[in-house]
Design an enzyme around this catalytic site. Structure first.
Site, mmCIF file in Angstrom:
data_model
loop_
_atom_site.group_PDB
_atom_site.id
_atom_site.type_symbol
_atom_site.label_atom_id
_atom_site.label_comp_id
_atom_site.label_asym_id
_atom_site.label_seq_id
_atom_site.Cartn_x
_atom_site.Cartn_y
_atom_site.Cartn_z
ATOM 1 N N TYR A 299 -3.720 24.271 -10.471
ATOM 2 C CA TYR A 299 -2.449 25.002 -10.376
ATOM 3 C C TYR A 299 -2.190 25.978 -11.521
ATOM 4 C CZ TYR A 299 -1.706 21.512 -6.762
ATOM 5 O OH TYR A 299 -1.850 20.727 -5.641
ATOM 6 N N ASN B 208 7.697 26.631 -0.853
ATOM 7 C CA ASN B 208 6.456 25.892 -1.071
ATOM 8 C C ASN B 208 6.823 24.423 -0.862
ATOM 9 O OD1 ASN B 208 4.201 24.531 -1.911
ATOM 10 N ND2 ASN B 208 3.878 25.761 -3.757
ATOM 11 N N ARG C 207 0.737 19.457 -14.594
ATOM 12 C CA ARG C 207 -0.096 18.783 -13.586
ATOM 13 C C ARG C 207 -1.374 19.594 -13.286
ATOM 14 N NH1 ARG C 207 2.163 20.099 -7.474
ATOM 15 N NH2 ARG C 207 0.643 18.511 -6.917
ATOM 16 N N ALA D 226 3.513 18.797 -1.077
ATOM 17 C CA ALA D 226 2.859 17.761 -0.256
ATOM 18 C C ALA D 226 3.544 17.588 1.100
ATOM 19 C CB ALA D 226 2.836 16.438 -1.012
ATOM 20 N N PRO E 113 8.072 18.804 -3.901
ATOM 21 C CA PRO E 113 7.795 17.771 -4.885
ATOM 22 C C PRO E 113 6.653 18.120 -5.840
ATOM 23 C CG PRO E 113 7.099 17.072 -2.693
ATOM 24 C CD PRO E 113 7.913 18.321 -2.517
ATOM 25 N N ASN E 114 6.870 17.730 -7.087
ATOM 26 C CA ASN E 114 5.884 17.866 -8.180
ATOM 27 C C ASN E 114 5.698 19.300 -8.672
ATOM 28 O OD1 ASN E 114 5.125 15.045 -8.311
ATOM 29 N ND2 ASN E 114 4.177 15.369 -6.323
ATOM 30 N N HIS F 51 1.526 28.673 -1.100
ATOM 31 C CA HIS F 51 0.826 27.621 -1.829
ATOM 32 C C HIS F 51 0.036 28.268 -2.946
ATOM 33 C CE1 HIS F 51 1.949 24.627 1.073
ATOM 34 N NE2 HIS F 51 1.656 25.511 2.016
ATOM 35 N N GLU G 68 5.893 30.905 3.695
ATOM 36 C CA GLU G 68 5.346 29.707 3.048
ATOM 37 C C GLU G 68 4.320 30.109 1.985
ATOM 38 O OE1 GLU G 68 4.267 26.427 5.646
ATOM 39 O OE2 GLU G 68 2.427 26.110 4.491
ATOM 40 N N ARG H 17 -9.467 22.855 0.246
ATOM 41 C CA ARG H 17 -9.331 21.566 -0.440
ATOM 42 C C ARG H 17 -9.549 20.401 0.537
ATOM 43 N NH1 ARG H 17 -4.082 21.619 -3.974
ATOM 44 N NH2 ARG H 17 -5.102 19.736 -4.788
HETATM 45 C C1 DQA Z 1 0.583 22.989 -3.024
HETATM 46 C C2 DQA Z 1 -0.564 22.382 -2.190
HETATM 47 C C3 DQA Z 1 -0.187 21.012 -1.677
HETATM 48 O O1 DQA Z 1 -1.262 20.457 -0.929
HETATM 49 C C4 DQA Z 1 0.103 20.069 -2.839
HETATM 50 O O2 DQA Z 1 0.535 18.815 -2.364
HETATM 51 C C5 DQA Z 1 1.078 20.647 -3.811
HETATM 52 C C6 DQA Z 1 0.991 22.069 -4.153
HETATM 53 C C7 DQA Z 1 0.178 24.341 -3.632
HETATM 54 O O3 DQA Z 1 1.086 25.080 -4.020
HETATM 55 O O4 DQA Z 1 -1.005 24.652 -3.750
HETATM 56 O O5 DQA Z 1 1.884 19.935 -4.390
HETATM 57 O O6 DQA Z 1 1.676 23.223 -2.174
#
Ligand code: DQA
Length: 164
Positions: free
Chosen positions: A22, A73, A17, A76, A9-10, A99, A97, A106
């Site tokens: 990011y 990835n 964002r 959240a 998501p996102n 990020h 995985e 964080r």
């Molecule tokens: C994320 C880190 C997660 O905590 C966050 O909710 C994201 C992006 C990252 O790629 O750094 O949406 O996965």
């Protein structure tokens, strides 16, 4: 060999964002770079992004018998989703995985990954370059799995010959 890239998501909002966390790169540009690297290495690659947990579970299940490696990835959902963790564990396909941010630097709620324990490894904090590192890692693992399978096949063939 085929790699499926799953984005949570996102991540479709990358480039818009929280750029200070990011960066400015859009998801489609990250995917274009991954596509280039995959093509150079003779790897088939598919991309999937969803904001919905169930759709990510469905896409993971569809990898069974289709993909040799997965890059995910879970965004959240990393910190909350037992369903995504269980799907990764169920399909037994090498999964890396990623990020973009260093989740361990964080907020404390981001320090826990429910998915990392069922993945081959976790790459964090390198921004979009993390996806390139993940491609290298997944290709390495897929090659090792294939070499192991070939060695086992060779052993079985030798045993069959001896048994004659
Ligand atoms: C994320 C880190 C997660 O905590 C966050 O909710 C994201 C992006 C990252 O790629 O750094 O949406 O996965």
């Amino acid at each position: 060999m085929k790699v499926v890239v799953i984005q949570g998501p996102n991540l479709n909002m990358l480039g818009i964002r929280e750029q200070s966390i990011y960066g400015p790169m859009k998801l489609e540009d990250i995917h274009a770079q991954m596509q280039g690297f995959a093509t150079q290495n003779g790897i088939e690659i598919e991309f999937f992004q969803s904001n919905l947990e169930g759709e990510i579970v469905d896409r993971l299940q569809e990898c069974l018998g289709d993909a040799d490696g997965i890059i995910i990835n879970p965004a959240a959902y990393t910190h909350t989703s037992i369903a995504i963790r269980d799907a990764i564990a169920a399909i037994q396909i090498p999964t890396v995985e990623v990020h973009l941010s260093n989740i361990h630097q964080r907020e404390t709620f981001r320090h826990t990954s429910l998915t990392a324990p069922v993945c081959a490894g976790q790459i964090v904090g390198f921004g979009p370059f993390g996806y390139h590192l993940a491609m290298m890692a997944v290709i390495q693992i897929m090659n090792e799995v294939q070499a192991l399978r070939e060695a086992q096949q060779g052993q079985r063939a030798q045993q069959a010959l001896k048994a004659k």
